[in-house]
Design an enzyme around this catalytic site. Structure first.
Site, short mmCIF file in Angstrom:
data_model
loop_
_atom_site.label_atom_id
_atom_site.label_comp_id
_atom_site.label_asym_id
_atom_site.label_seq_id
_atom_site.Cartn_x
_atom_site.Cartn_y
_atom_site.Cartn_z
N ASP A 150 28.64 38.92 45.16
CA ASP A 150 29.28 37.84 44.29
C ASP A 150 28.51 36.87 43.64
OD1 ASP A 150 31.45 39.43 44.56
OD2 ASP A 150 32.45 38.44 46.28
N ASP A 191 34.78 42.96 39.50
CA ASP A 191 36.11 42.15 39.73
C ASP A 191 36.39 41.74 38.24
OD1 ASP A 191 35.67 42.32 42.34
OD2 ASP A 191 34.69 40.43 42.61
#
Length: 223
Positions: free
Chosen positions: A130, A146
Site C-alpha cells: 500500500d 483498492d
C-alpha cells in the site's frame, strides 16, 4: 440463425471489454507497486501534493484499508473465489457497463491476490503493498487495486439503482400496478355498471334496450 448473431457479437464485445479493463487495472496496480518497492523504503514517504497527497510505503497483511490484518488466508481464499465467480458470470454478460464494472473488480482483486500469493512472508499470507495516502481525508493507506475495487462497487450500486441487468435491459420503474382493461376506472370506455347492448334489464325506451315488438292495442269499442 440470424437472431443469434447480434447476441454472439455483443457477447464477444463485452467479454473483450471486461478482459481489457481487467488487464489495465492489474497492470497499473502491479506496475505502481513495483515502482514503489524499488524507489521507497518501507515506512518511507514522499510528498506529492504537499501534505494533502503522499506516497507512503507500507505492507498490509489484511484487506483493503488495512482491515482485519490477522486474516490474510481468509482474504486470499475470498479473493480467489471472487475471481472465479466473475469468470463464471462473464458468459452471461451483454452489458458494456457491467463488463467494465466486473473488469475493474477482477483486475483489482487479482492485483491484491498476487501480493498475497507471491510476496513475503509466505504463499497465501503475503503482505499487500500500500502506498496511496491522503492524511487529511482518510486515515488509511491503500493502493491502485483498492481504487479499482471500490470504484467497481460504486458502479455496481449505480447499475442496481438504474435497474440495468447483466443483459443490458433496464427494469421498468414500478408505478401503479397493472389492471385488466375495462375495469370501470380512470375513464375506461367500458364503465363499470354499464349495461351491454341488448341487456334484458335495460328499459326499452332507453337506447340500446330491447326492441318492443308487441303490436299496438286496438282502442275500438267491442259493440
Amino acid at each position: 440463425m440470424s437472431s443469434d448473431k447480434p447476441a454472439t457479437k455483443a457477447s464477444v464485445r463485452v467479454l473483450a471489454t471486461l478482459a481489457f479493463v481487467a488487464v489495465v487495472a492489474y497492470g497499473l496496480d502491479q506496475g505502481t507497486k513495483l515502482l514503489v518497492t524499488r524507489t521507497l523504503v518501507e515506512g518511507g514517504s514522499v510528498d506529492v501534493v504537499g501534505e494533502f497527497f503522499q506516497l507512503h510505503f507500507v505492507k498490509n497483511p489484511g484487506a483493503a484499508f488495512s482491515f482485519a490484518s490477522g486474516s490474510t488466508w481468509i482474504f486470499s481464499i475470498a479473493a480467489a473465489g471472487v475471481a472465479v465467480a466473475i469468470l463464471v458470470v462473464a458468459r452471461r454478460i451483454r452489458s458494456l457497463a457491467w463488463s467494465i464494472m466486473l473488469g475493474m473488480l477482477l483486475g483489482g482483486t487479482l492485483g491484491n491476490l498476487t501480493d498475497r500469493l507471491l510476496r513475503e512472508p509466505s504463499f497465501g499470507q503475503g503482505h499487500v503493498v500500500d502506498f496511496i495516502y491522503f492524511p487529511s481525508l482518510l486515515p488509511a493507506i491503500f493502493n491502485v487495486a483498492d481504487v479499482f475495487i471500490v470504484s467497481s462497487m460504486g458502479l455496481l450500486l449505480l447499475l442496481t439503482l438504474l435497474g440495468i441487468g447483466l443483459d443490458g435491459t433496464r427494469t421498468p420503474s414500478t408505478g401503479k400496478p397493472a389492471r385488466p382493461a375495462g375495469d370501470g376506472r380512470d375513464g375506461d370506455p367500458q364503465v363499470a355498471g354499464s349495461t351491454a347492448v341488448g341487456d334484458p334489464g335495460t328499459s326499452g325506451d332507453e337506447p340500446g334496450g330491447p326492441v318492443d315488438t308487441t303490436p299496438p292495442a286496438d282502442h275500438r269499442s267491442a259493440s
